[in-house]
Each structure stands twice: as C-alpha cells, then as structure tokens.
Design a protein around this motif. Sequence first.
Motif, PDB file in Angstrom:
ATOM      1  N   UNK A 231       2.719   3.865  -5.370  1.00 16.21           N
ATOM      2  CA  UNK A 231       3.971   4.323  -4.796  1.00 16.21           C
ATOM      3  C   UNK A 231       5.113   4.452  -5.789  1.00 16.21           C
TER       4      UNK A 231
ATOM      5  N   UNK B 180       6.556   8.057  -5.702  1.00 19.11           N
ATOM      6  CA  UNK B 180       7.397   8.350  -4.541  1.00 19.11           C
ATOM      7  C   UNK B 180       8.734   7.634  -4.666  1.00 19.11           C
ATOM      8  N   UNK B 181       8.687   6.431  -5.232  1.00 22.73           N
ATOM      9  CA  UNK B 181       9.912   5.635  -5.334  1.00 22.73           C
ATOM     10  C   UNK B 181      10.963   6.350  -6.179  1.00 22.73           C
TER      11      UNK B 181
ATOM     12  N   UNK C 177      -4.142  -0.007   8.161  1.00 21.72           N
ATOM     13  CA  UNK C 177      -3.299   1.184   8.027  1.00 21.72           C
ATOM     14  C   UNK C 177      -3.541   2.217   9.126  1.00 21.72           C
TER      15      UNK C 177
ATOM     16  N   UNK D  60      -2.351   4.399  -5.764  1.00 17.83           N
ATOM     17  CA  UNK D  60      -1.466   4.442  -4.594  1.00 17.83           C
ATOM     18  C   UNK D  60      -0.366   3.389  -4.665  1.00 17.83           C
TER      19      UNK D  60
ATOM     20  N   UNK E  66       6.251  -4.516   8.438  1.00 17.71           N
ATOM     21  CA  UNK E  66       5.357  -4.132   7.355  1.00 17.71           C
ATOM     22  C   UNK E  66       4.493  -5.319   6.963  1.00 17.71           C
TER      23      UNK E  66
ATOM     24  N   UNK F 107       4.080  -5.724   0.969  1.00 20.39           N
ATOM     25  CA  UNK F 107       5.407  -5.476   0.425  1.00 20.39           C
ATOM     26  C   UNK F 107       5.916  -4.081   0.725  1.00 20.39           C
ATOM     27  N   UNK F 108       7.120  -3.761   0.261  1.00 14.74           N
ATOM     28  CA  UNK F 108       7.712  -2.457   0.533  1.00 14.74           C
ATOM     29  C   UNK F 108       7.064  -1.324  -0.252  1.00 14.74           C
ATOM     30  N   UNK F 109       6.305  -1.640  -1.296  1.00 15.50           N
ATOM     31  CA  UNK F 109       5.716  -0.566  -2.093  1.00 15.50           C
ATOM     32  C   UNK F 109       4.333  -0.160  -1.595  1.00 15.50           C
ATOM     33  N   UNK F 110       3.508  -1.135  -1.286  1.00  9.46           N
ATOM     34  CA  UNK F 110       2.136  -0.804  -0.907  1.00  9.46           C
ATOM     35  C   UNK F 110       1.754  -1.303   0.481  1.00  9.46           C
ATOM     36  N   UNK F 111       2.657  -2.008   1.141  1.00  5.54           N
ATOM     37  CA  UNK F 111       2.323  -2.514   2.462  1.00  5.54           C
ATOM     38  C   UNK F 111       2.217  -1.386   3.471  1.00  5.54           C
ATOM     39  N   UNK F 112       1.706  -1.712   4.642  1.00  9.62           N
ATOM     40  CA  UNK F 112       1.631  -0.678   5.680  1.00  9.62           C
ATOM     41  C   UNK F 112       2.274  -1.195   6.961  1.00  9.62           C
ATOM     42  N   UNK F 113       2.750  -0.278   7.761  1.00 12.13           N
ATOM     43  CA  UNK F 113       3.395  -0.691   9.006  1.00 12.13           C
ATOM     44  C   UNK F 113       2.325  -1.038  10.032  1.00 12.13           C
TER      45      UNK F 113
ATOM     46  N   UNK G 166       2.575   9.810  -2.154  1.00 14.91           N
ATOM     47  CA  UNK G 166       1.380   9.002  -1.919  1.00 14.91           C
ATOM     48  C   UNK G 166       0.664   9.445  -0.646  1.00 14.91           C
ATOM     49  N   UNK G 167       1.473   9.817   0.336  1.00 18.27           N
ATOM     50  CA  UNK G 167       0.885  10.272   1.593  1.00 18.27           C
ATOM     51  C   UNK G 167       0.002  11.497   1.353  1.00 18.27           C
TER      52      UNK G 167
END
Lengths: 671, 342
Positions: A412, A415-416, A92, A410, A328, A331-337, A425-426
């Motif tokens: 997410x 936030x969703x 991350x 975390x 990413x 996944x789209x919820x907890x993954x990171x770029x 979450x940030x």
Amino acid sequence: MRKIFDFHGGIHPPENKHQSVRTPIADAGIPPELVIPLSQHIGAPAVPSVAVGERVLKGQVIAQPRGFVSVPKHAPSSGTVSAIEDRLIPHPSGHSAPCIVIATDGQDEWIAHSGTPDYRQLDKAALLEKIRCAGIAGMGGAGFPSAVKLSIQPHHTIQTLIINGTECEPYITADDILMRERAQQIIAGAQILAHLIEPGETLIGVEDNKPEGIAALRAAASGTDIEVVEFPTKYPSGGEKQLIEILTGKQVPSGGLPADVGVVCQNLGSTVAIHDAIVEGRPLISRVTTVTGNSVREPQNFQVLIGTPMRYLLDRAGYEPARGNRLIMGGPMMGFTVPDDRVPVVKTTNCLLAPTEEELPTPPPAQACIRCGMCAEACPVSLLPQQLFWFAQGKEHEKLEQHNLFDCIECGACSYVCPSNIPLVQYYRASKAEIQQQRRDHEKAEHSRQRFEARQERLERAEREKEEKRAARKRAAEEKARQAGGDGEEDPIQAAIERARAKKAVQQAGGGESELEKLEKAVVSARKRLETASAKLAEAQAQGSDLVDALQTGVDKTRGKLEAAEKALQDYQASDSAAAQDAAQPGDAAQAAIEKAMAARAAEASLSPQEKARKDLKKLEQRLQKSRDKLAASRESGEEEKIIEALEATVTRLQDKVEEARIAVQDAEEA
Amino acid sequence: MALLRLSSPHAHGPMSTARVMQNVLLATVPGIIVLTHFFGFGTLVNIAWGCVVAVACESLALKLRGRPPGFYLRDCSALVTAFLLCIALPPYSPWWLIAIGIASALFLGKHFYGGLGYNPFNPAMVGYVVLLISFPVQMTTWAAPRGVGELPGLLEALQACFNPASFDAVTAATPLDVMRQNNSLLVEDLWQRTPQFGRWAGIGWEWANLAFLAGGCWLLYRRIFTWHAPLAMLASIALLAALFYDGGSSASGGSPLFHLLSGATMFGAFFIITDPVSSAVSVRGRLVYGALIGVLVYTIRVRGNYPDAVAFAVLIMNFAAPFIDHYTQPRTYGHARGGKED
Ligand code: SF4
Ligand code: SF4
C-alpha cells in the motif's frame, strides 16, 4: 556493529503507536460465547472432533488438522459446544465459514497439560509435532502454520534465523508490548527455534521507534548468542522480504523461499506462542491484540481469547461505535475492514483499529494518474506502480506479468503517496485474481487441446497404416498379374503361395495387425480401462470424495464398451472363422493356403478356369456384403472407434479382393 | 450501523495532484520576477491572459468530453500549462498568439489524447511548437533587456498584448542567436561588442536561469520530482559545451556556463522535462531521457536554425519516452540483475 542494509522505497506514515502503550497488557476476560473458525491459517481447514452439546475444557482439541499444511484448534476456555455452523469470519472477502461455537461456563477449567522445559531432550520431529499440535500459525500476516515453516528441507542450510519484531505498521503495538513485558519468553522462544533450526546466527530485528522494547530484549538476551538488531523506522521494513534484505543484504528470489538464501523468519508473537507451547504445554488459545483508534476511549493491548467476538473486546476499551464508520483488522496500511463487529478475534488478529472519519478519511474520488513517479519511488519491491496501474486498467495481463505484478506485496505504499488518490492496490488485487483465474482456465484448455491432438494423431496414424497396407496389397496384386501374364497358365499352388506371402508382407508392412488382433486388443484395452476406472472409483468412495458420481458414470460407460468389444470379437470369430483362422495364424498361413489350394485343385480339377474364377468372385462378394452389414450395424449402435476402424479395414480389404477377383474372371474369360 | 468496507491502505499521505501543481506554480515565481525585472511587464501580462484562456479552454474541453469541469479544474494542471507556455513566449506577445498557443496546448496537446495523464507530449511544448512553426516572426523577436533598450511600462505592456498594432517594441537578438550566427569573432571580442551580453551569459537571461534553478531546487526539496532528469540534462549540455568550446575561437559554440545560463536551459530542466506525464518513468529512464534532451538541445542550438531548442528536444524525446521506459524497467526485488529471467 552489524551492517544494516536499506531497501528501495518505503514511506513514513504517522506512527500513532504511543496511544496504546501507556498501560500494560490487560486481560480481556471470558466472553459468554467463543466462536472458533475452523480455518484461521493458510492451508486446509481443521475438522471438528467434538459434537454439539459436548462439554469441553480449556485447551482441549476441538478440531483436528487435515493434511500437512494445517493446524488443530483448541477450546480457549471451558464450556459447552453450542453449535457447529457457518458464521461471519474476519476475512477480506467478508464471507462466512464453518465455526465451532462454545458457550463458556466461566470456570476456565484447564485440561491436563504439561510442558517440556528440557526440550533439548526431544528430537526435532517431536518438537515440530508439539508446535503443530499447539495450533501455532504465523500471528502477524497470513497465518502460515509455523511447523511447516520450521521444517527445513535437507537441501537448505540456514545461516540466519530472524525473529521479526519490526512491527512497522502504524498503530499496532502488540509486539512492542510483548517485548516490554515478556522479553524473557521471547528470548527463550528464540532459543527453542535456534535449537530446532541450528542457524549460524539468531537475530531479533526491531525498528528503532521501540527503544523500551529493545532495551528489555537486550537485557534478556545478555549471555545468549541472540543479537537484537535495531534499524531505522521505515514502512514496510517488517515485510519478510524487506526485513531479510535489511538484516542480511540478500534478496529472496522471486517466487522462492527465504530458506533459498539461508534465512528463516518467525513472527515475534509466534515465538512467544512456541515458547508457551513447548515449555508450559499451553496451546495457542489466546493472543495479545492492540485495540486502538479514536473511536475507543482507552486504546491499549489485551490478552484476549481466540474466538472472542470483536465487539466484546472493543467494549473493554470503551468503544464508541457512533464515532467511526469502519473497523479494521490489522493496521491502516495492510489491514482489512471487517463486515460486522461480532466477528471473532482469530490467531492473526494483531490489531483492531476503530478510526474516526477525521482520523482516516474516506478517500476522495481518484484523479487521473499524472505519472509523477512518486509511487515508483515508494515501492519497496522496485516495481513501476503507475505502469502496473495503466496495464491493469487496460487488462493487459501479459504486460502486467512482464512488469512483475506478482512480486507486489500489496503493502500500500504506492497508494499512500499517490497524489491522485488512485486505489492502486485494489487494481493489483483484482488483476492478480483475474490472471490466476485465467491461468486455471488456460490450464484446462491446454489439457483438452492435448487430448484432442493425441486423438487426432491416433486417427492419422491409423489412416497411414491403412494406406500402407493398401499400397502393399496393390504391389502384391501387380506381382501376381505380372506372373500370370508371364506364365500364361496359372499354377494355383504357386499362386496360393504367392498370395500367402503377399498377405504376410501386407501384414508386416501394415504393422502386423489383423482384424482379429485388433478386436482382441480392443477387448484387452477396454478391460484394462475398466479395471483402472473401478480402482479409482473404489478409492474415491473410500475417501468420500465428491467425484464418486462422475467416476461411476465413467465405469459404467467403460463396461459398456468392453461388452461391445467382446461381442464384436465373437461375431467376427463366428461369422468369419475361415478368415479368422487365416489371420490368427499368420505364421502358418502359407502352409494352410498350400494345403487348401492342393485340396481345391483336386476338387476343382473338373472346373474350367472361368468357372473357378466366377466362384471365387461370388464367395468374395458374399463376404464383402456381410462385412458391410456388420459395419453399418456397429456404426448405428455407436460402437467404439477401434471396432469400427477394424471393420472398415475388413471391408476395404474385401473390396480390394473382389476387385482382384473380377480382374481374374475377365482374365480367365479372355483366356 | 453498517460498517464501511474499504480496501487497504486506509491511510493516505498528504500529497495531492492539486498540491503538486500548486507547488510547481509557486516555484516559477522567482523566475517570473526576474524576467519582469529585466524585460518588463510582458511576461506577467502573457501569464494573466494565458490563465484566462486556459481556464476557458479547459472548461470547454471538459464539457465537450462530458466531464464535470469543477472537479477536473481543481487539479490546476491547466494553469500550469498556461504558466509554462506564457513564460516561454516572448514578452509582449499579442493576445491572439497566446490564445492560439494555449488552445493548441490544451486541445491538441492534452484533451485529444484523453486528458491529463494520457498525453504523450508536453502540452505547453506542443503549443509552443505550433506557434513557432506558424508564426516564426512573432516567436523569434525578444524584447531588449533592461539597460539595452527602454522598458515599456505596464500600460504599454497591456497595449502590446491587446492592441498589438499600436505597439512598437525595442527588440534585440538573444545571446544564443548572436553566438550561433557568429563566425568571425573570438568569443571574447563578441562579448565586448554585443551589449546584450552580461557577466556569464545574456543580461537578464543569466539571472532568470538562476532564478528558475532556485525554484527547481525548492521543488526537489519538496520531493515533487527527482533530480535525475534535470541533472542529466544539465550535465550533458555542460559536457558537450565543454567538448566543443574550442578555446573560445570564432567557431566556438560558447562556454558551458554560457549554455547553462542561456535561453530556457534551467526553465526546461526543472519545469518542462520534469513534466511527469510525458517523460520516462523509471529512475534510469529519467537519466537517459534527461541526458538525451541535453544532447538535442545543444546540437539544435549550435547547428540548428531555431533560436532555442528546448521545445523541439522535449517533443522529440517525448516520442522516445515509451521506448526508454521499456528498456530501463528497474530490477524488481528478488529478480536477477540485468534483464528478466523467465
Ligand atoms: S503516484 Fe499516482 S499519480 Fe503518481 S505516477 Fe503513481 S499512480 Fe500516477
Ligand atoms: S503495493 Fe505493490 S506496487 Fe504498491 S508499493 Fe507495495 S509492493 Fe509496490
């Protein structure tokens, strides 16, 4: 039917799983270069055991674990070590870390290896060691070394072993496809784990959106006592704590381990890896990874070598970089770029998601929180995310902890659902980091405060002792004066005895430390300190710690102090041998004083009382002067505290004596 | 091409603040239709003029605070405030009354505290109470419902708003007033003697309340808010009304049904106390919050001096919301039941 429990909150984001399960697992092949980060797990990074230029075989250990919470690394294919250097890794933070780079030779030549199909012969320690040596760490989340997780403490009894096949994150199908294609290995792996842990029951938990996987697992599990449990799809049911609640109704205590409620969880991918390691002797050198998102033409699952650059893998799936703007991992919820598409696939890479902008739009600017409470409804941990957000903005750390910020997983979900698009979450991540930093700072401050207080107390105690001694001396002097007044004529012998007694009393009252003893003690303690410091230094040198320099300075300083203390002691003994003798044998002091006084009586019989008193005074004044000089000198040279204190005590005592002597002179003159 | 770095989660649900507010606006429509049917165009004119004032005030406030009005206006929260306040005002209110109300709501009630999300009080109710205290006469005269008096037409309604001096309304005491002031008649007799009474409560009022109830249920279905606060409020009102019904004697406070369908009960329960910003946040907190509002509403209605009590009850409980929150923090996963361990 097993009772299924529900957990608070949760959400139902679009699943987007169908795209990547249309084709079977494909082999991603051998890329020209493999980049193996030394740390792909929680715990200490591994230490390279190969050199640049060395040829390595597939499955060969190339880095050794360091410490208990660590795992080794293996070469995923044969080739030559081309570099050991810092490379960008998927993390991350987007930072670089040491990696071993292997230029592959395409031969994929295995090192000799053999499995242990009859693992039931092995004892548990040997099994655990095999799992560790195979480099297996959690393949879903943070990458916790499996062997550590499986080492059950003696005070824990494990009721339930859970294999986590939930895979609740949208898009990811790596576990799903494993269930469909490798159900046998999963069940066999679960049996190995059950043999290792001896739980009351072994469950495989799967969300009900994977009917094919469940059917395959059930078929493979028939005839075993492993139960495949299906439950309603809801994000984040795959969170370890949530899954435990779903299957057992128990909640892991905050800050505790699943084992505290009699549960051990293992990831499905890790279970297969454990099977491969034990039964076939294959270390963890490849994994199944989902490559998906609208920026790839053929979303699918790959069997991919650890260390494969992501770009290589993406290209296998028809990656069109122009269509998306981010990549990413997870996944789209907890993954990171990830910062770059050349970073390698690691043990925890369960998914590469290359979405288009329409698919996962860049979030619009956040609006004000309207406290709608949708976040609180969605939170699987029953937190109040809007309150946490409020406190995070105000940096109210105490309130954040009161509202259990650290129980936030975390996930997410908040936030969703947030209609105001607040990146909650940030905020939580940032606050957690701040609080942890603060705790460390606080600990440091606390440490130095304690040190300061201890010193303060020592000084105060010394001051008190001095005070008591002074008071005792005063009492003794008064006593003497009273006797002198009563007798008229002073009997020197009697006086000497009294004086000696008084002195003894003083010593006892004041804790019984003469200057000499003090100095001696100073020397002893300095010597001790020097010894410990040297020992520490030696240890640090042996370990190659970076504390060596600091410790060296410490040792030098201590040595200096010891020398100073020794010198002070010698000086004291030399310059004041009479006093030293006196003080050195407090027990005989009375006797000595009597003898001395008798001798002096003989010698001074001719002297008048005035003369005698004056002589005493003069002697004392000389001694006082000497002591003062010494004190000043040691102060100047920055002598150790203890020595200065001792000298100060001497000076005060002599001052008192001089005062007494003056009174005696006056008395004598008047008489 | 450089890859974009973003923090998780990368996916976002379909809900947005503007959507929430638009849903609320939509849900008021049945109630507005019923009010218009029974009391004429007064409420519609109120709302139309109120929205104009609201947009103007909101833009001005945002400008003064140095925020881009375009971005913030889009959340529709000012319109919601305007709708809610104008529905609560008596139909055929003069333009200045509405303007003062809206301005107080948005400035005093919202922007003075830092804008949407930071206001401790429900802005619409702040506006309402400012008006009620400053202009009690205008605030306590309600038009007579259809069938009791002649209903003014649209033109007359506009006249009432913008040229109030030339308008003379037919007014009638509201059923709540009648009930409170009654101390000689049995409830049954009261019903027969007062033309404003309908089947369960006042003519018009009962249907308006049912319409707001329907709108509220739709919002529940849309998951805009949860059932806790509204249900708790309605339950506590009904319970108290039942306790003090007194068999319909002359000292009776009125039946539970009468209270549920009178005044701003349903409107308050589903549109006012559900204002998320100023209410308690946790589930248990909202139960307590709603129930206490119900108690206050009933008490003020039966014992107090004001025609309806929702505004005061809500403002008083807005004060209490932070305390309620403090004591009703939900039990976090993995923590012991009943308070915190340390
Ligand atoms: S979901 Fe967003 S707007 Fe609603 S309360 Fe939570 S943080 Fe505030
Ligand atoms: S990210 Fe944290 S606060 Fe938000 S829903 Fe998940 S656990 Fe709750």
